[in-house]
Design a protein around this motif. Structure first.
Motif, short mmCIF file in Angstrom:
data_model
loop_
_atom_site.label_atom_id
_atom_site.label_comp_id
_atom_site.label_asym_id
_atom_site.label_seq_id
_atom_site.Cartn_x
_atom_site.Cartn_y
_atom_site.Cartn_z
N CYS A 59 9.22 -55.67 23.04
CA CYS A 59 10.47 -56.74 23.30
C CYS A 59 10.77 -57.93 22.86
O CYS A 59 12.02 -58.13 22.63
CB CYS A 59 10.44 -56.66 24.95
SG CYS A 59 11.36 -54.91 25.93
N LEU A 60 9.73 -58.68 23.54
CA LEU A 60 9.80 -60.23 22.44
C LEU A 60 9.88 -60.46 20.69
O LEU A 60 10.85 -61.07 20.79
CB LEU A 60 7.77 -60.40 22.20
CG LEU A 60 7.92 -62.37 22.27
CD1 LEU A 60 8.44 -62.59 23.18
CD2 LEU A 60 6.08 -62.42 22.53
N PHE A 61 9.25 -59.75 20.18
CA PHE A 61 9.66 -59.48 18.76
C PHE A 61 11.09 -58.64 18.73
O PHE A 61 11.73 -59.36 17.61
CB PHE A 61 8.95 -58.64 17.66
CG PHE A 61 7.47 -59.72 18.07
CD1 PHE A 61 7.36 -60.93 16.68
CD2 PHE A 61 6.44 -58.83 18.47
CE1 PHE A 61 6.17 -61.38 17.43
CE2 PHE A 61 5.45 -59.72 17.81
CZ PHE A 61 5.29 -60.86 17.17
N THR A 82 14.12 -63.11 14.96
CA THR A 82 13.83 -61.66 15.61
C THR A 82 13.13 -61.22 14.33
O THR A 82 13.60 -61.45 13.28
CB THR A 82 15.10 -61.26 15.65
OG1 THR A 82 15.73 -61.03 14.68
CG2 THR A 82 15.52 -61.57 16.88
N TRP A 83 12.41 -60.12 14.39
CA TRP A 83 11.81 -59.39 13.82
C TRP A 83 11.89 -57.75 13.49
O TRP A 83 12.69 -57.33 14.78
CB TRP A 83 9.75 -59.37 13.67
CG TRP A 83 9.30 -60.89 13.15
CD1 TRP A 83 9.83 -61.46 11.55
CD2 TRP A 83 9.86 -62.00 13.83
NE1 TRP A 83 9.20 -62.60 11.84
CE2 TRP A 83 9.12 -62.86 13.07
CE3 TRP A 83 9.65 -62.45 15.25
CZ2 TRP A 83 8.87 -64.36 13.32
CZ3 TRP A 83 9.42 -63.30 15.78
CH2 TRP A 83 9.17 -64.25 15.55
N PRO A 84 11.76 -56.51 13.25
CA PRO A 84 11.64 -55.57 13.39
C PRO A 84 10.56 -55.34 13.68
O PRO A 84 9.68 -55.33 13.52
CB PRO A 84 12.10 -55.38 11.88
CG PRO A 84 11.95 -56.01 10.65
CD PRO A 84 11.82 -57.37 11.60
#
Length: 113
Positions: A59-61, A82-84
């Motif tokens: 959830c953080l990423f 954001t990151w996949p």
């Protein structure tokens, strides 16, 4: 009074449904900002919060700021990035009739975070 549970391992479900969550995000920040290293092996005993930790990181990423409101990490995280997040679920296959429990991530339903 907040609700308590011992059988929900999804950070999203805990936060969205008002369950008690003990904020450990202050301890997560040094792991994800790489200030204490770059590779970690998280060995913990059974039922000691590994799935919840991974769900929290997921959830953080993904940038789910709404889930982190009021938690220690919220003002310190860059929510514009954001990151996949790949998700492999390594559980026993329900089609394994011999009881050997071979790992098969392709036959399991997707685990919700």
């Amino acid at each position: 009074m907040e609700k308590a549970t011992t059988d929900i391992y999804s950070f999203r479900k805990l936060r969205e449904n008002g369950f008690t969550y003990v904020d450990k995000t202050a301890q997560i920040l040094p792991l994800v900002d790489m200030s204490i290293g770059t590779q970690f092996f998280l060995a913990r005993p059974r039922r000691f919060g590994k799935s919840l930790l991974v769900s929290t990181l997921h959830c953080l990423f993904e940038g789910r700021r709404d889930l982190f409101q009021g938690l220690a990490i919220e003002p310190k995280w860059d929510w514009s990035k954001t990151w996949p997040v790949p998700h492999l679920l390594l559980l026993r296959s329900p089609h394994d009739r011999r009881g050997e429990g071979r790992l098969n991530p392709y036959t399991q339903p997707r685990h919700e975070n």
